[in-house]
Design an enzyme around this catalytic site. Structure first.
Site, PDB file in Angstrom:
ATOM      1  N   GLY A  33       1.054  -4.643   0.919  1.00 39.37           N
ATOM      2  CA  GLY A  33       1.861  -5.362  -0.066  1.00 39.37           C
ATOM      3  C   GLY A  33       3.317  -4.960  -0.051  1.00 39.37           C
ATOM      4  N   HIS A  39       6.728  -8.107   7.302  1.00 35.47           N
ATOM      5  CA  HIS A  39       5.384  -8.652   7.062  1.00 35.47           C
ATOM      6  C   HIS A  39       5.376 -10.165   7.301  1.00 35.47           C
ATOM      7  CE1 HIS A  39       5.355  -5.142   4.090  1.00 35.47           C
ATOM      8  NE2 HIS A  39       4.324  -4.859   4.861  1.00 35.47           N
ATOM      9  N   GLN A 155      -0.089   3.492  15.023  1.00 32.11           N
ATOM     10  CA  GLN A 155      -1.162   2.773  14.322  1.00 32.11           C
ATOM     11  C   GLN A 155      -1.685   1.608  15.173  1.00 32.11           C
ATOM     12  OE1 GLN A 155      -1.036   1.644  10.024  1.00 32.11           O
ATOM     13  NE2 GLN A 155      -0.359  -0.324  10.802  1.00 32.11           N
TER      14      GLN A 155
END
Ligand code: AMP
Length: 292
Positions: A33, A39, A155
């Site tokens: 978020g 994003h 990641q």
């Protein structure tokens, strides 16, 4: 179709089943978020590539090794939903902690190799938390494609590894880092920077890009890395956790630039930890057989 906010795995699966039966492709964009243009670029890529897009929003406690960081993490679900709605995203999957890790939850996904060193060395348990939640989100959504940013390069490699090792039927798509005009990589944590820190922050990207150029020009690897670490301290970063050159797939240390590599760094500005990374290894260098 308007954006549906979904809280349970059962509801998510019911919707996905309908799309599947209609032969549609599904993309998932996992996030915590506080959505920014980084994003949104993942979401746009997903929208262009798949018929239906699920954005997930879950501030995953298991990947925070620092309780203060978890407590301070921005939570802006209504704003996030308002940003996604006009884009054509089908579902915002925003489960609570109980839905994700209900009573008796006992499983952890742990990826060795690529998760060791770099952030893995400085954030104990972080990548186990990431690998566990990403595995769950991929299995919950049953997506064909999942979109991750190169901003979090280690990641991305951890996710690629676990998907391959566990035969999860999804294709991982890495998306380039979105930056502010001054080069600072967008991050949900940037809002915590003071005005002074915000002035220093873009130096991280500048120092990485300069080092990448020097490496590509054939400069000595260890001397360039050391000078860049010093440059970060001189620029005003409080702690330089690491600045390393790694193989861009295995993330093993690279002493000689003879394959695609990645320069990765993490440094603190006051109470904020910033990470960034840039590619190193121009085509010309690789074609000419590498540089010693
Ligand atoms: P986060 O909400 O920080 O967990 O990030 C969710 C996804 O957005 C991850 O795949 C990140 O790598 C990606 N992401 C975060 N910042 C950026 C950025 N500046 N550019 C591109 N992708 C990003």
């Amino acid at each position: 179709m308007s954006l549906a906010i979904v809280r349970t795995v059962r509801d998510l699966r019911n919707r996905v089943d309908v799309w599947r039966r209609a032969g549609r492709t599904i993309g998932v964009v996992p996030t915590m978020g506080a959505l920014h243009a980084g994003h949104i670029s993942l979401v746009e890529t997903a929208l262009a590539r798949t018929d239906h897009v699920i954005v997930t929003l879950f501030v995953n406690p298991k990947q925070f090794n620092n309780p203060a960081d978890l407590a301070a993490y921005p939570r802006t679900e209504a704003d996030d939903a308002a940003k996604l709605s006009p884009l054509g995203v089908d579902v915002l999957f925003a489960p609570d902690g109980e839905e994700m890790y209900g009573t008796g939850f006992s499983t952890s996904v742990s990826v060795s190799g690529v998760s060791e060193g770099l952030c893995g060395a400085h954030r104990p348990g972080h990548f186990d938390g990431v690998a566990t939640v990403v595995t769950k989100l991929l299995l919950q959504s049953g997506a064909d494609f999942a979109f991750f940013g190169e901003k979090d390069f280690q990641q991305l490699q951890v996710v690629r590894r676990l998907v391959s090792d566990l035969n999860i039927p999804v294709e991982i798509i890495g998306c380039p880092t979105v930056r502010e005009e001054d080069g600072l990589a967008l991050s949900s944590r940037n809002v915590r920077l003071s005005a002074e820190e915000r002035g220093i922050a873009p130096r991280l990207a500048k120092i990485l890009f300069t080092a990448a150029e020097r490496l590509e020009a054939g400069g000595p690897v260890e001397a360039i890395l050391e000078a860049s670490r010093r440059a970060l301290s001189d620029a005003g970063f409080d702690t330089v956790e690491y600045l390393e050159l790694r193989d861009s797939e295995t993330l093993r240390p690279v002493e000689r630039l003879d394959r695609p590599a990645r320069l990765l760094a993490a440094a603190w500005l006051g109470a904020t930890r910033l990470i960034d990374n840039v590619p190193v290894g121009a085509q010309g260098i690789l074609q000419s057989g590498g540089i010693t």
